[in-house]
Design an enzyme around this catalytic site. Sequence first.
Site, PDB file in Angstrom:
ATOM      1  N   THR A  38      15.561  14.047 -19.166  1.00  0.00           N
ATOM      2  CA  THR A  38      15.349  15.431 -18.729  1.00  0.00           C
ATOM      3  C   THR A  38      15.756  15.625 -17.280  1.00  0.00           C
ATOM      4  OG1 THR A  38      13.584  15.706 -20.319  1.00  0.00           O
ATOM      5  CG2 THR A  38      13.536  17.193 -18.456  1.00  0.00           C
ATOM      6  N   TYR A  51      15.808  22.770 -23.976  1.00  0.00           N
ATOM      7  CA  TYR A  51      16.888  22.305 -23.113  1.00  0.00           C
ATOM      8  C   TYR A  51      17.550  21.106 -23.760  1.00  0.00           C
ATOM      9  CZ  TYR A  51      13.745  18.498 -21.905  1.00  0.00           C
ATOM     10  OH  TYR A  51      12.927  17.406 -21.994  1.00  0.00           O
ATOM     11  N   THR A 117      11.691  10.342 -19.800  1.00  0.00           N
ATOM     12  CA  THR A 117      10.302   9.875 -19.695  1.00  0.00           C
ATOM     13  C   THR A 117       9.730   9.381 -21.025  1.00  0.00           C
ATOM     14  OG1 THR A 117       9.404  12.089 -20.076  1.00  0.00           O
ATOM     15  CG2 THR A 117       9.810  11.462 -17.784  1.00  0.00           C
ATOM     16  N   ASP A 118      10.344   9.776 -22.148  1.00  0.00           N
ATOM     17  CA  ASP A 118       9.736   9.445 -23.457  1.00  0.00           C
ATOM     18  C   ASP A 118       9.583   7.937 -23.670  1.00  0.00           C
ATOM     19  OD1 ASP A 118       9.670  12.131 -23.982  1.00  0.00           O
ATOM     20  OD2 ASP A 118      11.263  12.119 -25.480  1.00  0.00           O
ATOM     21  N   LYS A 190       2.888   7.049 -20.715  1.00  0.00           N
ATOM     22  CA  LYS A 190       3.043   8.511 -20.727  1.00  0.00           C
ATOM     23  C   LYS A 190       1.836   9.119 -21.426  1.00  0.00           C
ATOM     24  CE  LYS A 190       6.302  12.212 -21.691  1.00  0.00           C
ATOM     25  NZ  LYS A 190       7.638  12.653 -22.138  1.00  0.00           N
ATOM     26  N   GLU A 311     -13.205  -8.698 -34.076  1.00  0.00           N
ATOM     27  CA  GLU A 311     -13.653  -8.390 -35.446  1.00  0.00           C
ATOM     28  C   GLU A 311     -12.712  -8.991 -36.488  1.00  0.00           C
ATOM     29  OE1 GLU A 311     -15.421  -4.495 -36.714  1.00  0.00           O
ATOM     30  OE2 GLU A 311     -14.647  -3.894 -34.760  1.00  0.00           O
TER      31      GLU A 311
HETATM   32  N1  ASP Z   1      13.162  13.645 -24.256  1.00  0.00           N
HETATM   33  C1  ASP Z   1      13.328  13.463 -22.844  1.00  0.00           C
HETATM   34  C2  ASP Z   1      13.749  12.042 -22.603  1.00  0.00           C
HETATM   35  O1  ASP Z   1      12.939  11.164 -22.723  1.00  0.00           O
HETATM   36  C3  ASP Z   1      12.075  13.797 -22.140  1.00  0.00           C
HETATM   37  C4  ASP Z   1      12.068  13.517 -20.652  1.00  0.00           C
HETATM   38  O2  ASP Z   1      12.946  12.917 -20.072  1.00  0.00           O
HETATM   39  O3  ASP Z   1      11.087  13.929 -20.010  1.00  0.00           O
HETATM   40  O4  ASP Z   1      14.878  11.808 -22.314  1.00  0.00           O
END
Ligand code: ASP
Length: 354
Positions: A38, A51, A117-118, A190, A311
């Site tokens: 992103t 986007y 970020t994913d 995350k 367990e």
């Molecule tokens: N889908 C995006 C990615 O991981 C989300 C992000 O970058 O925040 O590339």
Amino acid sequence: MRACTRAVVVAGLIGLATGAAEAQTARPNVTILATGGTIAGAAATGTQSGYTSGAVGIDAMIAGVPGITKLANIKGEQIANVGSQDMSFDILLKLAKRINELARSSDVDGIVITHGTDTMEESAYFLNLTVKTDKPVVMVGSMRPSTAVSADGPLNLYNAVGVAVDPRAKGRGVLVVMNDVIHAAHSLTKTSTTDVQTFMSPLRGVVGVASYGKNDFYNTPPWKHTTDSEFDISTVTQLPRVDIIFADLDMSPDLINASVAGGAKGIVIAGVGNGNMNKASVEAAAAAVKKGVVVVRASRVATGLVGRNVEVNDDELGFIASDELNPQKARILLTLALLQKRTPQQLQALFATY
Ligand code: ASP
């Protein structure tokens, strides 16, 4: 202009030019390796949620951060341009090898990686185990695309470079800088699908904070990483298949059996609670172990340890407990661990070490 005045002006200009050249070379050298996400995303307007990730190239990203070249002499390289949902081990191997190559050069003081970020936590942890340098290696992304009103990418990138040039960032393993916080690769996860404050390090706390290029460091991660890591991918071109299976109420053991039939060499259970699953699934997992598949019990719960023999009788069934690693990071460690033959005891020890 009188001759002597002109001479003074010329000397002054030469001085300025020399000073500028000195300032240029005196700055640390940082290479930014771009992979997409992103932070490189774009939308038709600044106020829409839809986007496309990985739409902007590295040169445009650097140009979009005022003042970044005052922190460092910056070079950009495009390694990939994908949303991190499409990050792959092929790209990660290429990235790790390129980082190792750059880090060997005396011309490179720090490396920044832009990434979605994913799957950032998995890539950060993979690099933490496979790059062989003490030099700062800093990952960064954003939650809002570059075209958004109040995009978070430019300041995140500025801060990531600020950490990459900070000598105190050395030797702390791969770091992630997002929303003014510095995280260790081992500990971050995350936690929000949309919030700019998405990354947390719930069990161990953060490594420090980054604010407009100035940093404070609080913690050094206690885990082995980078130069102390035994994992060497320099000649690796393919990695073994490891699946994650999500456990839930009245789960079917079919997915475990399908994973084994599909050729997985390892299975990570995202277990309920302390890495648990129902009896039918424990039996399927034990049968998988008998066929030579390594089964790691992790947890779908956001924080807490998964301990041995709590367990589930790991000693009897031959399972490994993930300790502090969440399922997605347990999968990365197991994938690298399976590059060579190891006993269950040796595998379990890795989870307490890395
Ligand atoms: N889908 C995006 C990615 O991981 C989300 C992000 O970058 O925040 O590339």
